[in-house]
Structure formats: structure tokens, C-alpha cells
Design a protein around this motif. Structure first.
Motif, PDB file in Angstrom:
ATOM      1  N   TRP A  66       0.840  -1.120  -0.032  1.00 23.29           N
ATOM      2  CA  TRP A  66      -0.055   0.133   0.049  1.00 23.29           C
ATOM      3  C   TRP A  66       0.944   1.333  -0.141  1.00 23.29           C
ATOM      4  O   TRP A  66       1.958   1.192   0.149  1.00 23.29           O
ATOM      5  N   THR A  68       0.387   5.597   1.252  1.00 22.42           N
ATOM      6  CA  THR A  68      -0.266   6.767   2.061  1.00 22.42           C
ATOM      7  C   THR A  68      -0.942   7.514   1.165  1.00 22.42           C
ATOM      8  O   THR A  68      -1.985   8.053   1.368  1.00 22.42           O
ATOM      9  N   LYS A  71      -5.943   6.285  -1.880  1.00 23.54           N
ATOM     10  CA  LYS A  71      -7.324   6.406  -1.141  1.00 23.54           C
ATOM     11  C   LYS A  71      -7.840   5.018  -0.735  1.00 23.54           C
ATOM     12  O   LYS A  71      -8.455   4.749   0.294  1.00 23.54           O
ATOM     13  N   CYS A  73      -6.470   2.287  -0.460  1.00 26.54           N
ATOM     14  CA  CYS A  73      -5.580   1.681   0.549  1.00 26.54           C
ATOM     15  C   CYS A  73      -6.019   2.127   2.188  1.00 26.54           C
ATOM     16  O   CYS A  73      -6.112   1.726   2.785  1.00 26.54           O
ATOM     17  N   GLU A  74      -6.295   3.505   2.043  1.00 29.75           N
ATOM     18  CA  GLU A  74      -6.655   4.211   3.295  1.00 29.75           C
ATOM     19  C   GLU A  74      -7.991   3.400   3.637  1.00 29.75           C
ATOM     20  O   GLU A  74      -8.265   3.316   4.888  1.00 29.75           O
ATOM     21  N   ASP A  75      -8.972   3.616   2.672  1.00 27.16           N
ATOM     22  CA  ASP A  75     -10.348   2.881   2.950  1.00 27.16           C
ATOM     23  C   ASP A  75     -10.367   1.332   3.402  1.00 27.16           C
ATOM     24  O   ASP A  75     -11.225   1.408   4.364  1.00 27.16           O
ATOM     25  N   MET A  77      -7.868   0.048   5.264  1.00 30.97           N
ATOM     26  CA  MET A  77      -7.024  -0.219   6.687  1.00 30.97           C
ATOM     27  C   MET A  77      -7.590  -0.191   7.871  1.00 30.97           C
ATOM     28  O   MET A  77      -7.335  -1.138   8.561  1.00 30.97           O
ATOM     29  N   SER A  98       4.547  -0.754   3.206  1.00 38.57           N
ATOM     30  CA  SER A  98       4.218   0.846   2.489  1.00 38.57           C
ATOM     31  C   SER A  98       5.369   0.964   1.471  1.00 38.57           C
ATOM     32  O   SER A  98       6.557   0.701   1.763  1.00 38.57           O
ATOM     33  N   PHE A 109       0.159   8.600   9.058  1.00 36.82           N
ATOM     34  CA  PHE A 109      -0.869   7.969   8.485  1.00 36.82           C
ATOM     35  C   PHE A 109      -1.378   6.782   9.555  1.00 36.82           C
ATOM     36  O   PHE A 109      -2.549   6.479   9.978  1.00 36.82           O
ATOM     37  N   LEU A 113      -4.814   6.545  11.716  1.00 31.98           N
ATOM     38  CA  LEU A 113      -5.733   5.728  11.712  1.00 31.98           C
ATOM     39  C   LEU A 113      -5.871   4.761  13.009  1.00 31.98           C
ATOM     40  O   LEU A 113      -6.699   3.885  13.103  1.00 31.98           O
TER      41      LEU A 113
END
Length: 181
Positions: A66, A68, A71, A73-75, A77, A98, A109, A113
Motif C-alpha cells: 500500500w 499513504t 485512497k 488503501c486508506e479505505d 485499513m 508501505s 498515516f 488511523l
């Protein structure tokens, strides 16, 4: 108007360049597939130390690549965090790799989270390239012996029963078959 000799010379030069590029370039590796050994790796962890695939032998591993800036990826996590909480124990590990160049961006990040699973750093994308992972997020389910069971391209709702049950079956030794996509 160009002379015929000039056109033929340009065409021969172009052909020679194409042939030289083809001879020098390395052939593309075969795609990584289920049933193949997972490429070994050793990477630095965000909080110090290193992690290697060999050190995870005997555990079922969800390996996630993934960034940072990604998006999707963030969704995914938070669901990965919940999956790790659900399956926490000596038989399972979730490792996020990462590909960011900036360690500080990854720390921010992670902290934003509230992620607690191991995060490794692959800024030169050496390991992600070995896994042929170029579209983030991308994840691999790896069995206790280091064999790839599944490859998942794109985000997943990792805490959905579909994935939790699949990984539990692998942990229990009954889930080497086809995986949900």
C-alpha cells in the motif's frame, strides 16, 4: 522530398534500435500465482527492527502492499485493523508494506488511523516488485509454509465474514482451496 537512401537509412536505424532494446531488456517474470512459493524478503519495520517472511514461517500471513497517497488503501485499513483484532494470536499475522519514500508520512498515516499491526517499509519497491505488486492496495494470503494461496488486487472489506472465515479455515488447516475475490 526525402531521398530513398535517407528513408532506408532511417528505417534501418530504427530497426536496429528496436532489436537492441529487445536484446538488452530482461524478460518479464511469470505472474505470481496461487500455489507458488512467496518471494522471501526482509524489510525494516516502522518502529525499528526488521521483519522477514522466514520469521513468519508457521503462521498464516496476510501481506498487504500500500501507500499513504492511495485512497483505496486508506479505505481498507480500518477493516484490516479489525481483521487482525479478530484473528489475533500465534497463528496469524497481518503485515502492511508501505512503498512510500517518506517514513514520516507513514508514521502520520498510522497514527491518524490508529493502526497497530506491523508496518514495513519498501521505499525502493524492491519487495513489491518481487511480488509483482504495482496496483495498490494489493494483498497476498500466504500459508504457514510460505506458499501463496490468494492474490487480491484492490481494496477489500477484510473484516467481512467472507474473508475472516476463509482465513480461519487456512489457520485451521482446511482452507487451501480457492479464495474469494
Amino acid at each position: 522530398m526525402m531521398s530513398r537512401r535517407l528513408v532506408l537509412g532511417l528505417a534501418a536505424t530504427a530497426a536496429a534500435i528496436v532489436i537492441a532494446v529487445l536484446l538488452v531488456s530482461e524478460p518479464a517474470p511469470d505472474p505470481i500465482r496461487a500455489g507458488q512459493p512467496a518471494p522471501g524478503f526482509e524489510l525494516p519495520l516502522l518502529d525499528g527492527g526488521t521483519i522477514s517472511l522466514e520469521s513468519l514461517r508457521g503462521r498464516v500471513v496476510l501481506l498487504n502492499f500500500w501507500a499513504t497517497w492511495c485512497k483505496p488503501c486508506e479505505d481498507e485499513m480500518p477493516a484490516m485493523q479489525r481483521l487482525r483484532g479478530t484473528l489475533a494470536g500465534p497463528d496469524f499475522e497481518l503485515v502492511a508494506v508501505s512503498v512510500d519514500a517518506s517514513r514520516d508520512d507513514v508514521v502520520k498515516f498510522r497514527d491518524r488511523l490508529g493502526l497497530t499491526f506491523p508496518i514495513a517499509s519498501d521505499p525502493d519497491k524492491r519487495v513489491s516488485a518481487a511480488y509483482q505488486s504495482h496496483r495498490f492496495p494489493e494483498s497476498y494470503l500466504i500459508d504457514r509454509d510460505g506458499t501463496i494461496l490468494s492474490r487480491y488486487i484492490g481494496p477489500r472489506d477484510w473484516d467481512a465474514s467472507l474473508y475472516v472465515d476463509r482465513i480461519r479455515r487456512v489457520i485451521e488447516g482446511a482452507g487451501a482451496g480457492a479464495a474469494p475475490e
